[in-house]
Design a protein around this motif. Structure first.
Motif, PDB file in Angstrom:
ATOM      1  N   ARG A 176      -2.563  43.036  10.551  1.00 38.23           N
ATOM      2  CA  ARG A 176      -1.291  42.314  10.549  1.00 38.23           C
ATOM      3  C   ARG A 176      -1.117  41.519   9.266  1.00 38.23           C
ATOM      4  N   CYS A 214       1.425  38.233   5.444  1.00 41.14           N
ATOM      5  CA  CYS A 214       1.591  39.215   6.513  1.00 41.14           C
ATOM      6  C   CYS A 214       2.060  40.555   5.960  1.00 41.14           C
ATOM      7  N   PHE A 249       5.272  42.034  10.304  1.00 41.22           N
ATOM      8  CA  PHE A 249       4.680  40.865  10.947  1.00 41.22           C
ATOM      9  C   PHE A 249       5.023  39.598  10.170  1.00 41.22           C
TER      10      PHE A 249
END
Length: 528
Positions: A52, A91, A95
């Motif tokens: 992520r 990120c 995300f």
């Protein structure tokens, strides 16, 4: 709204979002200058095991700034957030979040790969149930302590450079009030000296992107604490309004029957306490707003300085503002002429686009008109009308983006006031967002405005689908009809050929045309 429903909503406690992540508000994180919390989904920093995100050094913009702030190294907000942290979560994919635990605006689903566009609506077009739900959500946010974030009650130096953390809890609504204050407060220079010509959210190019991000985060947090993923902030279309039509007990609180600058006791907003409204006292003490209650919401709409703001903005003024082709101009501050941003913000005349700071137009006009808590920049978000107002201002920004379709390069990359360059990180947001990331159409950020929606374009496939489905259901009948039709066609063709052959044989024995016939009357002629 029933007391039972209100009580049920107030009993729900969920995480919030805002400025300093609770997981990073400790001496270890401050001394290491690292804010890369664990994601609960896999127990790794920034959800790295699940790809992520990862903990990365912050890349700060090196673009030159404008001359408005002639200092360096005196304000914690300079080169945000490097005074506190120089490593945060970066990120990947879709995300987002301080630990990459959320989806980017406009995406949803467990893997954040499902696009979603929500619609913001006029508050007067909500049903009574929808309106009451919105008011309940506001009250819930005011009474729900943020589980994810805290506010700073001292500067970095007052924290002894991180070894003595100074943070405290705050409710979800006041968290955003505090963020608005923190972005717009004066610089504390020591003693009783301050620098006032600084604002990371106003009076410069970032005004519109900053408030766009602010509203999206506010909306996102209400969605989280209520579990209502489809919630959107309504707007108040104040064009041509004669008075404050939302200032009723049914909506945002009416006027107190005896004390005109207070709210009616029939509205639960009358019990709300404000924070961050005493900027002069903070400056005198060289302290920050610490979130302490400072009294009730003040509002006395229409009883303001009419020499500064004669009336609420008109439709014609909004249309003139939208006609301006330059987003920013000149010094890129409140003295900018022919600037769409400066005209919409209200420092330029809404009929000429010439800077006139003695008057307050468009956005500023409504703040002045409210004549109370909304009329002082640092504490203006205390009044819940703030979100209705700024959501409509954002819709005007959206209209300008759709009309003029500017490239990202239109937003200034350098020489804007501190904090307002395109690649500057917005103060005081963590996770980090750059100004330029919100200089784009709203649909790319997952929302739209009901009054701006265009008729949906139906694809050829969508158009033909119902007809193809109907054909599928009767295909056997169609096939039988086709076979029968083919047989009939074959028989008819045979009969016609037989008749033609007989006719041709008969015509061969007819006499030729005689010379006396008028060839000029024969109608076989070509026209090109």
């Amino acid at each position: 709204m029933s007391l039972f429903a209100m009580g049920f909503l107030l009993s729900i406690l969920q995480p919030s979002a805002g400025q300093f992540p609770r997981a990073c508000a400790n001496a270890l994180s401050l001394l290491r200058k690292e804010c890369c919390p664990l994601w609960s989904g896999d127990g790794s920093p920034c959800g790295e095991r699940s790809r992520r995100g990862s903990c990365q050094n912050i890349l700060l913009s090196q673009a030159p700034l404008g001359p408005q702030f002639p200092f360096s190294g005196v304000d914690d907000r300079e080169d945000w957030p490097s005074v506190f942290y120089n490593r945060t979560c970066r990120c990947e994919q879709n995300f987002m979040g301080y630990n990459c635990g959320d989806c980017k605006f406009g995406f949803t689903g467990p893997n954040c790969n499902e696009r979603q566009v929500r619609t913001r609506r006029n508050i007067f077009q909500l049903s009574n149930r929808e309106k009451d739900k919105f008011l309940a959500y506001l009250n819930l946010a005011k009474n729900t302590v943020s589980q994810d974030y805290v506010i700073a009650t001292g500067t970095y130096s007052q924290m002894n450079n991180g070894s003595n953390p100074m943070f405290r809890n705050i409710n979800v609504y006041d968290l955003f009030v505090w963020m608005h204050y923190y972005a717009s407060r004066d610089t504390l220079l020591g003693g009783s000296t301050v620098w006032r010509d600084i604002d990371f959210a106003h009076e410069a190019p970032g005004f519109l992107p900053w408030h766009r991000a602010f509203l999206l985060m506010w909306e996102h947090e209400v969605q989280k604490i209520t579990g209502d993923e489809n919630f959107t902030i309504p707007y108040w279309d104040w064009r041509d309004a004669e008075d404050c039509v939302v200032c009723t007990d049914e909506y945002m609180g009416g006027r107190h029957p005896i004390i005109p600058n207070l709210l009616s006791p029939a509205s639960f907003f009358s019990s709300w306490q404000v924070i961050c409204t005493q900027s002069e006292e903070y400056n005198r003490q060289q302290t920050l707003c610490n979130g302490t209650s400072e009294g009730p919401i003040l509002r006395n709409p229409g009883n303001h300085d009419k020499s500064r703001t004669p009336r609420l903005p008109s439709s014609a003024e909004v249309e003139f503002c939208l006609s301006l082709t330059q987003y920013e101009s000149g010094p890129m501050d409140k003295m900018a002429n022919y600037s769409f941003r400066n005209t919409l913000e209200g420092f330029a005349d809404p009929q000429t686009a010439i800077s006139n700071i003695s008057q307050s137009g468009l956005h500023n006009a409504l703040h002045i008109y409210m004549n109370g808590s909304m009329s002082k920049v640092e504490g203006s978000a205390n009044d819940p009308i703030f979100v209705l107002h700024h959501t409509f201002v954002d819709s005007i920004f959206e209209r300008w983006l759709r009309r003029h379709r500017p490239m990202l390069e239109v937003y200034p990359v350098a020489n804007a006031p501190i904090g307002h360059n395109r690649e500057s990180y917005m103060v005081p947001f963590i996770p980090l967002y750059r100004n330029g990331e919100f200089f784009k159409p709203s649909r790319e950020l997952g929302y739209d405005y009901e009054y701006l929606q265009e008729p949906e374009v139906v694809s050829v496939h969508e158009f033909l689908t119902p007809y193809l489905e109907e054909a599928r259901q009767i295909w056997a009948w169609l096939l039988g009809s086709a076979v029968t039709g083919g047989i009939i066609a074959a028989v008819l063709t045979g009969l016609i050929l037989t008749w033609w052959k007989k006719r041709k044989t008969s015509s061969e024995i007819q006499p030729l045309l005689t010379e006396s016939e008028d060839y000029n009357n024969i109608s076989y002629q070509s026209n090109f």
